[in-house]
Design a protein around this motif. Structure first.
Motif, mmCIF file in Angstrom:
data_model
loop_
_atom_site.group_PDB
_atom_site.id
_atom_site.type_symbol
_atom_site.label_atom_id
_atom_site.label_comp_id
_atom_site.label_asym_id
_atom_site.label_seq_id
_atom_site.Cartn_x
_atom_site.Cartn_y
_atom_site.Cartn_z
ATOM 1 N N PRO A 27 72.269 98.538 -36.097
ATOM 2 C CA PRO A 27 72.631 97.866 -34.850
ATOM 3 C C PRO A 27 74.115 97.594 -34.677
ATOM 4 N N ASN A 132 75.668 91.159 -27.289
ATOM 5 C CA ASN A 132 75.937 92.587 -27.513
ATOM 6 C C ASN A 132 74.959 93.523 -26.798
ATOM 7 N N LEU A 133 74.124 92.981 -25.914
ATOM 8 C CA LEU A 133 73.226 93.816 -25.118
ATOM 9 C C LEU A 133 73.807 93.992 -23.725
ATOM 10 N N TRP A 263 66.885 97.885 -28.776
ATOM 11 C CA TRP A 263 67.574 98.956 -28.064
ATOM 12 C C TRP A 263 66.634 100.073 -27.635
ATOM 13 N N SER A 369 74.944 100.471 -29.678
ATOM 14 C CA SER A 369 75.306 99.050 -29.709
ATOM 15 C C SER A 369 76.716 98.854 -30.253
#
Length: 637
Positions: A27, A132-133, A263, A369
């Motif tokens: 990730p 972080n999305l 994700w 990501s």
């Protein structure tokens, strides 16, 4: 039974590669646990448009601003991509829903109204980040008879339309955002991790009673009276002196999706069958070429070598035909041999960079990501592969009986980067003129120059020194002093024709996957199936090597010994087809209308140039190995 086992083994390996790209990735950040009521930091990123390809910072438009705008630290790849990550004025509290939060009120003047209209007309999207999305807009569509949800990155700044009964085009602003934060809760600790960040944008002409103040309640959006925004029935028009009130909702929904799989929804692709078709198509080309090479190597060459070695009398030797006739000229120095050394060294540098990058990506180190990670890795690998570039160019230079290795090292270190830098600086100046965030700032420019002059150039010289110290590679046969005259060639052995023919099959092996790569670059979509890409790349290497060997054999059989440059250009010509396909893609798939944006497509020149030196070097080394092999296998008097 043995054939079945082989097929099963091949199928297993293919599946292993694909699963490596599909489900396993690192990730890039450690998971963060949030307790109920914890503050969530929403960040804004660049505004993007597939129509202009020019990114802009979020606050280049007069959106609501926090008290102080703080820039986030960005890596080299993010800066080159035009990312500008800053804090946002939105206030989220974990698992605490909010309705009709008023962000700010803006009254448009002529300048700001024009700015909004231009961005709406160019279909710009607003990008945000939470934990972080990236922010996505869920869109329902029917897929094979069943409903499915697909996600689009970012929401449109606004939309164009007409009022009922009017033909006049109007611009409307998306001023109400309904956010949905999905989280996965740990049953034991009650802590939650964010696994989704979605939004539904609405255009609402907000109304209120009395004079505006900080305590004003909206009549169009009031949770106390259960008046919520669920549609854009009364849209907010963008015009001079119009008042726009920005509002938002936040809803939290528990999800069964775990943090490690968050994700998957973003990367969901429904075109796996097309990728498999790409692999099968490429494999068919490889099998066809492998059959030809096998026939040449095992049948024709074996027969030729046996016959040549059995020749005993001078009369028989004079009756020789075919490739052995040119044994005294086949290793004669090519014209512009120094330039060939430079291009071969550069190709080795490209090959090393691409190969290592793909391995890292396939193992999951460069997942989506990790924004900018792919570009950063490619740049750094290019710099450090300068060692191998210098080594390869000086080894070939010494084989050509060269003595001035420093000159070759200098040209290897500067030729390819100088061409790329010239194109890059021109395009960057155009982007700078548009005041786009895609323009590389001075500090980053200095970092790139330092990587080139401070690290890459010295490494090229070190590699060249090490390569030149090693003993020269001896030719398997002696070269005659007087060059042999090349007989008149058949039309199909014309250098231009055979070179252009040679590039078709390598391009044919990759063109389907090339479509997905171009889509990810120019249409702002994720590309993550590096397992497929690695397989296609291996097939490309084999195809380039085999087509060059086949055409090189035909050339030598027709008593034409000028194979050095032709072997490089044969497989390298696939770059011409790549650029033609990219041009076709530009006119058929993209909706770019502005001249500056069209000029940005010149970046495909850099990609095609890199593809040329990469594939050309593969073909050259394959042909070098082939010629040394066959001429070392026959007895030369």
């Amino acid at each position: 039974m043995g054939m079945e086992l082989k097929r099963s083994a091949i199928a297993f390996l293919l599946l292993l590669f694909v699963r490596a790209a599909h489900s396993f990735y690192l990730p890039g950040v450690a998971p963060q646990d949030f307790e109920k009521g914890d503050e969530l930091k929403v960040k804004v990123n660049k505004l993007t448009s597939i129509k202009t390809q020019l990114p802009y910072s979020y606050y280049s438009l007069p959106f609501c601003q926090p008290k102080k705008i703080v820039d986030s630290t960005e890596n080299l790849g993010e800066v080159l991509r035009g990312d500008r990550i800053e804090n946002a004025p939105y206030s989220f509290k974990m698992r605490e829903a909010q309705m009709c939060n008023i962000l700010c009120r803006v009254t448009l003047d002529a300048k700001t109204a024009k700015a909004f209209k231009e961005k709406i007309d160019d279909e710009y999207r607003v990008n945000m980040i939470l934990d972080n999305l990236p922010l996505v807009v869920p869109i329902e569509r029917v897929d094979q008879g069943s409903p499915a949800v697909v996600y689009q990155l970012g929401y449109h700044v606004g939309l164009k339309g007409q009022y009922e009964g009017s033909k006049e085009q109007k611009f409307f602003m998306h001023n109400h955002l309904a956010f949905t934060v999905r989280y996965h809760r740990d049953v034991e600790t009650d802590a939650a991790r964010i696994v989704g960040f979605e939004v539904k944008p609405y255009s609402v002409k907000h109304e209120y009673d009395g004079e505006w103040s900080e305590k004003t309640r909206l009549t169009t959006c009031d949770p106390h009276k259960k008046r919520l925004v669920v549609s854009s029935a009364t849209p907010q028009e963008v015009e001079q002196k119009k008042e726009i009130i920005f509002t938002y909702d936040v809803d939290f929904q528990e999800s069964e999706v775990k943090w490690a799989s968050r994700w998957d929804a973003y990367l969901l692709m429904n075109d796996n069958q097309i990728h498999w078709f790409s692999i099968v198509n490429s494999l068919m080309i490889v099998l066809f070429l492998s059959g030809m090479v096998a026939m040449i190597m095992l049948r024709t060459l074996y027969r030729d070598i046996s016959r040549y070695n059995e020749l005993e009398t001078q009369e028989e030797a004079q009756e020789e035909t075919g490739w052995k006739l040119v044994h005294g000229d086949v290793f004669r120095l090519p014209t512009n041999s120094d330039l060939l050394c430079v291009y071969v060294g550069t190709g080795v540098q490209c090959l090393g960079m691409v190969l290592v990058t793909m391995i890292f990506a396939m193992l999951g180190f460069l997942s989506p990501s990790n924004r900018g990670g792919l570009m950063t890795a490619m740049l750094l690998l290019w710099v450090f592969m300068g060692l191998f570039a210098g080594y390869a160019s000086s080894r070939l230079y010494k084989m050509f009986k060269g003595t001035e290795w420093k000159r070759i090292a200098f040209r290897t270190a500067f030729l390819f980067p100088a061409v790329v830098s010239a194109i890059f600086f021109v395009l960057n100046a155009l982007i700078w003129g548009q005041k786009s965030s895609g323009a590389v700032p001075f500090g980053t420019m200095f970092a790139l120059i330092f990587l080139w002059f401070g690290i890459s150039v010295p490494l090229v010289f070190v590699g060249a020194y090490l390569g030149f110290k090693k003993p020269a590679v001896d030719d398997p046969v002696k070269t005659n002093k007087i060059p042999r005259q090349i007989p008149e060639q058949a039309w199909y052995m014309n250098p231009v024709f055979s070179i252009l023919i040679g590039g078709i099959l390598p391009f044919g092996a990759v063109f389907i996957e090339l479509f997905f790569i171009l889509t990810s670059i120019w249409l702002n979509q994720f590309y993550y199936i590096f397992g497929f890409l690695f397989l296609v790349f291996v097939i490309l290497i084999v195809t380039c090597a085999e087509i060059t060997v086949v055409l090189c054999y035909f050339q030598l059989c027709s008593e034409d010994y000028l194979w050095w440059w032709r072997s490089y250009l044969t497989s390298g010509s696939s770059a011409l087809y790549l650029f033609l396909y990219a041009t076709f893609y530009f006119f058929t798939k993209l909706q770019i209308t502005k001249l500056v944006s069209a000029m940005l497509y010149r970046y495909m020149l850099i990609a095609s140039y890199a593809f040329f030196v990469l594939t050309g070097t593969i073909g050259f080394y394959a042909c070098l190995w082939f010629t040394r092999l066959i001429y070392s296998s026959v007895k030369i008097d």
